[in-house]
Design a protein around this motif. Structure first.
Motif, mmCIF file in Angstrom:
data_model
loop_
_atom_site.group_PDB
_atom_site.id
_atom_site.type_symbol
_atom_site.label_atom_id
_atom_site.label_comp_id
_atom_site.label_asym_id
_atom_site.label_seq_id
_atom_site.Cartn_x
_atom_site.Cartn_y
_atom_site.Cartn_z
ATOM 1 N N UNK A 85 0.832 -1.208 0.000
ATOM 2 C CA UNK A 85 0.000 0.000 0.000
ATOM 3 C C UNK A 85 0.868 1.260 0.000
ATOM 4 N N UNK A 86 2.037 1.180 0.620
ATOM 5 C CA UNK A 86 2.919 2.342 0.723
ATOM 6 C C UNK A 86 3.832 2.497 -0.486
ATOM 7 N N UNK A 87 3.878 1.498 -1.347
ATOM 8 C CA UNK A 87 4.723 1.564 -2.537
ATOM 9 C C UNK A 87 4.014 2.351 -3.631
ATOM 10 N N UNK A 88 4.733 2.775 -4.676
ATOM 11 C CA UNK A 88 4.046 3.419 -5.807
ATOM 12 C C UNK A 88 3.095 2.486 -6.539
ATOM 13 N N UNK A 89 3.215 1.176 -6.287
ATOM 14 C CA UNK A 89 2.303 0.232 -6.892
ATOM 15 C C UNK A 89 2.756 -0.236 -8.262
ATOM 16 N N UNK A 90 1.779 -0.470 -9.140
ATOM 17 C CA UNK A 90 2.060 -0.968 -10.480
ATOM 18 C C UNK A 90 1.540 0.025 -11.519
ATOM 19 N N UNK A 91 2.168 0.053 -12.700
ATOM 20 C CA UNK A 91 1.758 1.035 -13.705
ATOM 21 C C UNK A 91 0.288 0.878 -14.103
ATOM 22 N N UNK A 92 -0.360 2.007 -14.349
ATOM 23 C CA UNK A 92 -1.738 1.990 -14.843
ATOM 24 C C UNK A 92 -1.713 1.725 -16.354
ATOM 25 N N UNK A 93 -2.857 1.409 -16.973
ATOM 26 C CA UNK A 93 -2.870 1.092 -18.400
ATOM 27 C C UNK A 93 -2.236 2.191 -19.266
ATOM 28 N N UNK A 94 -1.629 1.774 -20.354
ATOM 29 C CA UNK A 94 -0.999 2.616 -21.377
ATOM 30 C C UNK A 94 0.313 3.256 -20.920
ATOM 31 N N UNK A 95 0.766 2.948 -19.698
ATOM 32 C CA UNK A 95 2.011 3.519 -19.193
ATOM 33 C C UNK A 95 3.146 2.518 -19.385
ATOM 34 N N UNK A 96 4.176 2.951 -20.097
ATOM 35 C CA UNK A 96 5.404 2.174 -20.255
ATOM 36 C C UNK A 96 6.392 2.673 -19.203
ATOM 37 N N UNK A 97 6.496 1.932 -18.091
ATOM 38 C CA UNK A 97 7.357 2.312 -16.980
ATOM 39 C C UNK A 97 8.548 1.364 -16.945
ATOM 40 N N UNK A 98 9.740 1.923 -17.057
ATOM 41 C CA UNK A 98 10.969 1.131 -17.022
ATOM 42 C C UNK A 98 11.858 1.610 -15.876
ATOM 43 N N UNK A 99 12.635 0.704 -15.330
ATOM 44 C CA UNK A 99 13.681 1.031 -14.365
ATOM 45 C C UNK A 99 15.000 0.718 -15.057
ATOM 46 N N UNK A 100 15.819 1.754 -15.309
ATOM 47 C CA UNK A 100 16.979 1.592 -16.186
ATOM 48 C C UNK A 100 18.260 2.097 -15.523
ATOM 49 N N UNK A 101 19.392 1.620 -16.050
ATOM 50 C CA UNK A 101 20.680 2.119 -15.586
ATOM 51 C C UNK A 101 21.058 3.362 -16.390
ATOM 52 N N UNK A 102 22.278 3.857 -16.220
ATOM 53 C CA UNK A 102 22.693 5.094 -16.879
ATOM 54 C C UNK A 102 22.780 4.959 -18.396
ATOM 55 N N UNK A 103 22.852 3.715 -18.897
ATOM 56 C CA UNK A 103 22.898 3.472 -20.343
ATOM 57 C C UNK A 103 21.523 3.129 -20.889
ATOM 58 N N UNK A 104 20.468 3.356 -20.099
ATOM 59 C CA UNK A 104 19.081 3.084 -20.489
ATOM 60 C C UNK A 104 18.818 1.587 -20.687
ATOM 61 N N UNK A 105 19.591 0.750 -20.003
ATOM 62 C CA UNK A 105 19.353 -0.688 -20.035
ATOM 63 C C UNK A 105 18.449 -1.074 -18.875
ATOM 64 N N UNK A 106 17.481 -1.942 -19.138
ATOM 65 C CA UNK A 106 16.525 -2.332 -18.106
ATOM 66 C C UNK A 106 17.209 -3.099 -16.984
ATOM 67 N N UNK A 107 16.879 -2.717 -15.761
ATOM 68 C CA UNK A 107 17.365 -3.443 -14.595
ATOM 69 C C UNK A 107 16.500 -4.695 -14.402
ATOM 70 N N UNK A 108 17.075 -5.741 -13.824
ATOM 71 C CA UNK A 108 16.280 -6.957 -13.599
ATOM 72 C C UNK A 108 15.110 -6.694 -12.653
#
Length: 548
Positions: free
Chosen positions: A361-384
């Motif tokens: 409940x305290x986390x940002x949760x999960x992306x809503x529809x149509x949102x492309x949310x990525x967590x990336x490093x400085x080279x724009x590579x997706x983190x695991x």
């Protein structure tokens, strides 16, 4: 002509995504629904449409045209809701002025936005009087005095809001135009430089309303919205269009309660008298509501509330849940519409693990529809997606702001690489839940390790006797930086730095945090209050300055 394009017949209506379209279903099916201002003034959605027409007619008589910027300085009122619709629907641009900024910042934003007309509550006339010599483009000022006579002022007034409305026709014809037309603008303040203008088109606002309502209405139970809910915003309507939710409420035909100026006791009274079931606010407001209702506890059960603006602490979440509230976090920023994720729990999740439920409940949760949310490093590579790999949240969605007003370099920085950069460091779980680690500028580098100020704040908040806390990094000759905590004690509670250090060291022993995350005893300051920004967030810039 490209044969793969759908070619409409000449008589087809292409249905541009304009703010006025949010009213179509609401008026057809829910025309008798109620809008209430402080419980003192009430009218139906049908009358709301008439008043929108009157507002557009009155503004047109004052010279407003397609592209004119009309600024609003008001508390959360029915007038503000009318402005959310009437101003953009006539092709003008709504500018929601942050009335909590300094007079000089308000002057800067009025001039930078090219505002020509200002609708101002009588409470804020002294601000305009103070800055009137510096105003460049303002041609007309309309005072909003809740139907009373306009107060005496040296400003040249075009009239009083209700008087002008009474003289205007409700039959303004709202035509069609390009859905990319700028509908609304406001200013976001950073740690340096002048405020930056953020704008949204009609298309942006409509798509955000559709996406937010889709996600909120998708839940079977809990953390959801439905047509029998009663909606009351407790996020200032000047702030990111009140997170876009007034548009959602009208779209769905919900009874809407506008509370005016925020006074905890008055909000609680409205919650009870108007049977409010759905709201949204920052953590500070939630804390104020819980504190104000302790002595004579009203029934808060069934009050669903999105918490945003800053992190919702587990302690505050548990306190609200104990009162029967259904609180959950939302995530976004001024530049994102704002809602891009919600902390809605999967079915059956609460029954499995109560502690994990609070964390979710305290986390940002999960992306809503149509949102492309990525967590990336400085080279724009997706983190695991393993809940451990840290990177920056970057976004794409059809309703994000496309640029800052008159700031091309800052706009390119915001959209570097074709993704909107949030400056938030986060991890993502295999289930798609996002957890913010910290803002890039707030992460503390000490002893060769990165320390999350948000995590340390959450742990300190769990210490008995802590009302509120904030953690920042301060310079240290040996370690580069060290954490410093600012703590507000609960009334009547005794608490010293030794107790806080002892509790944090327990988390070091359990391997939850590094020893470098524990502030030294002389770097735990007890204060009467923690400074906030104009929208209720903890102002860490001020805290860093105080720690020098």
């Amino acid at each position: 002509m490209n044969a793969n394009l759908v070619a409409p017949t000449p008589s087809a209506y292409t249905y541009p995504l304009l703010v006025k379209q949010l009213l179509v279903n609401a008026l057809s099916l829910h025309g008798d629904q109620e809008i209430s201002y402080r419980g003192e003034m009430r009218y139906s959605f049908h009358e709301f449409r008439h008043r929108i027409g009157r507002l557009a007619s009155a503004l047109s008589a004052l010279g407003a045209r397609h592209g004119t910027t009309v600024a609003v300085m008001d508390w959360d009122s029915h007038r503000y809701l009318e402005s959310y619709f009437g101003i953009p629907m006539m092709g003008a641009t709504l500018f929601t002025v942050n009335v909590r900024l300094s007079p000089q910042q308000i002057l800067y934003t009025l001039n930078d936005s090219d505002a020509e007309i200002v609708l101002v509550h009588a409470d804020f006339l002294p601000v305009l009087e103070q800055i009137k010599a510096g105003l460049k483009g303002v041609l007309q000022i309309v005072v909003m005095a809740d139907g009373q006579d306009a107060p005496a002022t040296p400003l040249p007034l075009a009239g009083e809001y209700e008087t002008l409305m009474a003289q205007a026709s409700p039959d303004f014809k709202f035509g069609d135009f390009d859905e990319q037309t700028k509908a609304a603008t406001f200013y976001t303040t950073g740690t340096t430089g002048d405020p930056k203008g953020v704008s949204y088109s009609h298309r942006d606002i409509v798509l955000h309303a559709l996406v937010a309502s889709t996600s909120l209405c998708a839940q079977r139970e809990g953390q959801r919205l439905h047509r029998e809910d009663v909606y009351m915003p407790i996020t200032p309507m000047f702030h990111v269009l009140a997170w876009g939710l007034p548009y959602v409420a009208v779209l769905l035909g919900l009874k809407t309660v506008l509370p005016g100026r925020y006074v905890p006791e008055a909000l609680l009274k409205l919650r009870q008298s108007e049977q409010v079931t759905f709201s949204h606010c920052v953590p500070t407001i939630l804390q104020m509501l819980l504190t104000a209702s302790q002595e004579d506890p009203p029934d808060l059960s069934g009050w669903k509330m999105i918490i945003g603006g800053s992190a919702l602490s587990p302690v505050l979440c548990e306190a609200a849940l104990a009162r029967g509230m259904d609180v959950f976090a939302g995530y976004g920023m001024s530049e994102t519409g704002p809602i891009v994720s919600l902390a809605q729990l999967p079915p059956g999740f609460a029954a499995r693990d109560p502690q994990e439920e609070v964390r979710r409940r305290c986390s940002p949760g999960r992306p809503v529809p149509l949102v492309d949310l990525r967590v990336v490093d400085e080279e724009m590579r997706d983190m695991p997606r393993d809940g451990r790999g840290q990177g920056e949240i970057v976004l794409r969605a059809p309703f994000l702001t496309q640029s800052y007003f008159k700031k091309p370099e800052a706009s390119e920085e915001l959209w570097a690489g074709g993704y909107l950069h949030t400056q938030d460091i986060a991890v993502m779980t295999p289930q798609g839940f996002v957890q913010i680690v910290d803002r890039i500028k707030d992460v503390i580098k000490t002893g060769g390790e990165w320390v999350s100020s948000i995590e340390v704040e959450g742990l300190i908040a769990e210490v008995p006797g802590v009302q509120e806390c904030a953690v920042v990094g301060v310079r240290d000759e040996k370690w580069g930086e060290r954490p410093m905590a600012f703590v507000v004690r609960k009334a009547g509670m005794e608490l010293d730095s030794t107790a806080i250090c002892a509790r944090l060291l327990e988390h070091v022993d359990s391997k939850r945090i590094s020893k470098y995350a524990v502030p030294e005893a002389d770097r735990i300051a007890f204060v009467s209050e923690i400074p906030k920004t104009s929208v209720g967030k903890i102002n860490k810039k001020v805290l860093r300055e105080q720690s020098l």
